[in-house]
Design a protein around this motif. Structure first.
Motif, mmCIF file in Angstrom:
data_model
loop_
_atom_site.group_PDB
_atom_site.id
_atom_site.type_symbol
_atom_site.label_atom_id
_atom_site.label_comp_id
_atom_site.label_asym_id
_atom_site.label_seq_id
_atom_site.Cartn_x
_atom_site.Cartn_y
_atom_site.Cartn_z
ATOM 1 N N SER A 3 35.291 39.502 37.358
ATOM 2 C CA SER A 3 35.335 40.273 38.618
ATOM 3 C C SER A 3 33.932 40.582 39.115
ATOM 4 C CB SER A 3 36.125 41.573 38.435
ATOM 5 O OG SER A 3 35.362 42.584 37.795
ATOM 6 N N GLN A 4 32.994 40.817 38.181
ATOM 7 C CA GLN A 4 31.613 41.040 38.568
ATOM 8 C C GLN A 4 31.003 39.770 39.163
ATOM 9 O OE1 GLN A 4 29.742 43.977 38.426
ATOM 10 N NE2 GLN A 4 31.758 44.872 38.028
ATOM 11 N N GLN A 5 31.381 38.635 38.609
ATOM 12 C CA GLN A 5 30.833 37.364 39.078
ATOM 13 C C GLN A 5 31.400 36.957 40.438
ATOM 14 O OE1 GLN A 5 31.327 34.182 36.237
ATOM 15 N NE2 GLN A 5 30.573 32.599 37.638
ATOM 16 N N TYR A 6 32.709 37.199 40.619
ATOM 17 C CA TYR A 6 33.374 36.682 41.819
ATOM 18 C C TYR A 6 33.770 37.768 42.832
ATOM 19 C CZ TYR A 6 33.666 32.165 39.472
ATOM 20 O OH TYR A 6 33.366 30.978 38.853
ATOM 21 N N GLY A 7 33.614 39.030 42.476
ATOM 22 C CA GLY A 7 33.756 40.090 43.465
ATOM 23 C C GLY A 7 35.165 40.528 43.812
ATOM 24 N N PHE A 8 36.100 40.403 42.877
ATOM 25 C CA PHE A 8 37.457 40.879 43.158
ATOM 26 C C PHE A 8 37.724 42.221 42.470
ATOM 27 C CE2 PHE A 8 37.737 37.889 39.559
ATOM 28 C CZ PHE A 8 38.371 38.655 38.585
ATOM 29 N N HIS A 9 38.695 42.954 42.993
ATOM 30 C CA HIS A 9 39.128 44.215 42.394
ATOM 31 C C HIS A 9 40.205 43.944 41.338
ATOM 32 C CE1 HIS A 9 36.972 46.589 45.369
ATOM 33 N NE2 HIS A 9 37.512 45.856 46.332
ATOM 34 N N ILE A 10 40.336 44.869 40.390
ATOM 35 C CA ILE A 10 41.306 44.704 39.299
ATOM 36 C C ILE A 10 42.306 45.859 39.332
ATOM 37 C CG2 ILE A 10 41.647 44.526 36.812
ATOM 38 C CD1 ILE A 10 38.729 43.535 36.628
ATOM 39 N N LEU A 11 43.571 45.489 39.437
ATOM 40 C CA LEU A 11 44.686 46.439 39.380
ATOM 41 C C LEU A 11 45.555 46.047 38.189
ATOM 42 C CD1 LEU A 11 46.832 48.484 40.298
ATOM 43 C CD2 LEU A 11 47.498 46.874 42.114
ATOM 44 N N GLU A 12 45.490 46.816 37.115
ATOM 45 C CA GLU A 12 46.272 46.506 35.915
ATOM 46 C C GLU A 12 47.744 46.868 36.130
ATOM 47 O OE1 GLU A 12 44.385 47.705 32.010
ATOM 48 O OE2 GLU A 12 43.137 48.863 33.401
ATOM 49 N N ASP A 13 48.633 45.900 35.959
ATOM 50 C CA ASP A 13 50.055 46.202 35.900
ATOM 51 C C ASP A 13 50.384 46.474 34.434
ATOM 52 O OD1 ASP A 13 52.793 46.383 35.893
ATOM 53 O OD2 ASP A 13 53.111 44.717 37.270
ATOM 54 N N ALA A 14 50.308 47.748 34.076
ATOM 55 C CA ALA A 14 50.554 48.193 32.705
ATOM 56 C C ALA A 14 51.944 48.801 32.588
ATOM 57 C CB ALA A 14 49.483 49.195 32.282
ATOM 58 N N SER A 15 52.874 48.307 33.390
ATOM 59 C CA SER A 15 54.234 48.862 33.409
ATOM 60 C C SER A 15 54.876 48.860 32.029
ATOM 61 C CB SER A 15 55.110 48.061 34.382
ATOM 62 O OG SER A 15 54.682 48.229 35.711
ATOM 63 N N HIS A 16 54.518 47.887 31.191
ATOM 64 C CA HIS A 16 55.090 47.778 29.844
ATOM 65 C C HIS A 16 54.292 48.532 28.795
ATOM 66 C CE1 HIS A 16 57.086 43.546 30.673
ATOM 67 N NE2 HIS A 16 57.434 44.465 31.552
ATOM 68 N N ALA A 17 53.130 49.093 29.147
ATOM 69 C CA ALA A 17 52.093 49.253 28.124
ATOM 70 C C ALA A 17 51.618 50.666 27.832
ATOM 71 C CB ALA A 17 50.891 48.396 28.511
ATOM 72 N N ILE A 18 52.243 51.709 28.375
ATOM 73 C CA ILE A 18 51.781 53.047 28.021
ATOM 74 C C ILE A 18 51.937 53.244 26.512
ATOM 75 C CG2 ILE A 18 53.998 54.214 28.436
ATOM 76 C CD1 ILE A 18 52.334 56.593 29.534
ATOM 77 N N GLY A 19 50.912 53.792 25.899
ATOM 78 C CA GLY A 19 50.910 53.970 24.452
ATOM 79 C C GLY A 19 50.220 52.852 23.712
ATOM 80 N N GLY A 20 49.925 51.747 24.403
ATOM 81 C CA GLY A 20 49.205 50.640 23.791
ATOM 82 C C GLY A 20 47.702 50.859 23.863
ATOM 83 N N LYS A 21 46.948 50.002 23.161
ATOM 84 C CA LYS A 21 45.498 50.116 23.146
ATOM 85 C C LYS A 21 44.841 48.755 23.345
ATOM 86 C CE LYS A 21 45.181 54.215 20.174
ATOM 87 N NZ LYS A 21 44.597 54.790 18.922
ATOM 88 N N TYR A 22 43.624 48.808 23.870
ATOM 89 C CA TYR A 22 42.771 47.625 23.991
ATOM 90 C C TYR A 22 41.380 48.012 23.521
ATOM 91 C CZ TYR A 22 39.952 43.906 26.071
ATOM 92 O OH TYR A 22 39.062 42.866 26.250
ATOM 93 N N GLN A 23 40.861 47.288 22.570
ATOM 94 C CA GLN A 23 39.563 47.586 21.961
ATOM 95 C C GLN A 23 39.482 49.046 21.517
ATOM 96 O OE1 GLN A 23 36.404 46.283 24.599
ATOM 97 N NE2 GLN A 23 36.867 44.122 24.274
ATOM 98 N N GLY A 24 40.585 49.550 20.990
ATOM 99 C CA GLY A 24 40.628 50.889 20.428
ATOM 100 C C GLY A 24 40.817 52.014 21.426
ATOM 101 N N LYS A 25 40.855 51.700 22.729
ATOM 102 C CA LYS A 25 41.042 52.725 23.755
ATOM 103 C C LYS A 25 42.411 52.579 24.409
ATOM 104 C CE LYS A 25 36.133 53.278 24.842
ATOM 105 N NZ LYS A 25 35.096 53.266 25.921
#
Length: 388
Positions: A150-172
């Motif tokens: 996104s930094q390279q190509y300039g787009f925004h990121i909207l995470e669809d985390a509909s399945h994922a509350i309570g999950g973690k990525y890289q410990g966060k």
């Protein structure tokens, strides 16, 4: 008579019921303090600055796209392996939609496919304004690599985390928005926690938060600092933009706050059941779900893939035989680009082969907090009998 085992279901405690009843006896059934309490509970859990409760995850995706400025002539990209809302939210804004094929290991959006597609789009001058990575089954996409692109190509990121509350990525916690502009949760009854229907948008950006608050309630503000001209009095409000009635009720929010108190318990149980499935289903002619080492899934779904070359039955036969035995299997998802609506706007079978290969042999088997060991054994035993 054999009992029916659904693929997913909510778990409602007496504490949940009491929380809802308390609101029903109060003066505020909607737009009261229960909303703020629920939003704060989710924001604190995820370690994010702002959380905005809305009527559904679809509503959350819609106003998130609007808040970030998606409009006509813009592109939104997402995964074909998702519910249609992940793509429809772009169309609601008048934007164009395209897809990025999945990784055959995680079933999430493929980083290699994304990189290749971005390079081609850059050369053609049609880069996306918004990318919607979908954290399928509760496992996060590789967000650090997506953020670098996104930094390279300039787009925004909207995470669809509909399945994922309570999950973690890289410990966060998923939803902290470390690598995104916004993230969305769903609280449908089959999700990790429920408010009946409901959703939430999370962000660390104050400008997006202020706009999201207005968009969920008709574009209206009561903040004198945002008004054109002076306020006429305490009753006064102004509509600054075209918004929607996407508000969540206090009844729903009270249920959500109560459910949040058991979120870690819910996820822990799902992880235990997923590990138990891994043991029960080993050595069958199926591919078990695999996990990226940077992720800790919340296990909204447990998806198996049939090794059809080793099974004397079709995908449909296995699915229907399980249903006939009272095992409420499902299929997540029919690739969005194959839906008639999307075919009518130019997509076709063959456009995203990895998603289509996945669809041809995937089955979601029952996984939910209240699934007993006995019922889980029954699922495994019936599956073994059908496949061998």
């Amino acid at each position: 008579m054999t009992s029916y085992i659904p693929y997913g279901r909510q778990d409602i405690s007496q504490q949940d019921i009491d929380a809802v009843v308390e609101v029903l006896h109060s003066d505020w059934l909607t737009q009261g303090k229960a909303i703020n309490h629920f939003e704060q509970a989710v924001a604190d859990y995820c370690g994010v600055k702002y959380a905005i409760a809305v009527s559904s995850a679809t509503a959350a995706l819609h106003i998130a796209c609007l808040a970030i400025g998606l409009g006509e002539q813009d592109y939104l990209w997402t995964s074909p392996n998702t519910f249609v809302a992940s793509a429809n939210c772009g169309l609601y804004c008048g934007a164009k939609v395209d897809f990025v094929d999945i990784d055959p290991f995680t079933y999430n959006l493929s980083i290699d496919e994304l990189t290749q597609k971005l390079n081609g789009a850059d050369q053609q001058g049609c880069l996306p304004k918004v990318l919607v990575p979908v954290h399928f089954a509760g496992q996060s996409c590789d967000m650090e690599k997506i953020a670098a692109l996104s930094q390279q190509y300039g787009f925004h990121i909207l995470e669809d985390a509909s399945h994922a509350i309570g999950g973690k990525y890289q410990g966060k916690a998923i939803g902290c928005c470390e690598f995104s502009d916004l993230a969305v949760f769903s609280f449908h009854p089959v999700k990790i926690i429920t408010t009946g229907e409901g959703g939430m948008v999370l962000t660390n950006r104050e400008d997006l938060y202020e706009k999201l608050i207005r968009l969920r309630s008709h574009g209206i503000t009561r903040n004198p600092e945002l008004m054109q001209g002076e306020s006429h009095g305490a009753w006064y409000y102004q509509q600054l933009e075209l918004g929607f009635n996407y508000r969540m009720t206090d009844i729903q929010a009270a249920l959500g706050s109560s459910q949040m108190q058991r979120l870690d318990e819910f996820v822990s149980r799902r992880r235990f059941l997923a590990q138990r499935y891994n043991y029960l289903l080993q050595n069958l002619p199926i591919t078990l779900p695999r996990q990226h080492p940077d992720t800790e899934s919340s296990w909204h779904l447990y998806v198996i893939r049939l090794n059809l070359d080793k099974i004397p039955k079709t995908h449909r036969q296995v699915f229907e035989e399980l249903r006939q035995l009272g095992i409420g299997v499902n299929l997540h998802y029919i690739p969005v680009h194959t839906q008639p609506y999307y075919q009518n706007i130019g997509f076709k079978w063959g456009d995203f082969p990895k998603s289509e290969e996945y669809y041809a042999d995937a089955i979601s088997i029952p996984l939910y907090y209240g699934l007993s060991k006995e019922d889980q054994n029954r699922v495994a035993d019936n599956l073994r009998e059908i496949l061998t």
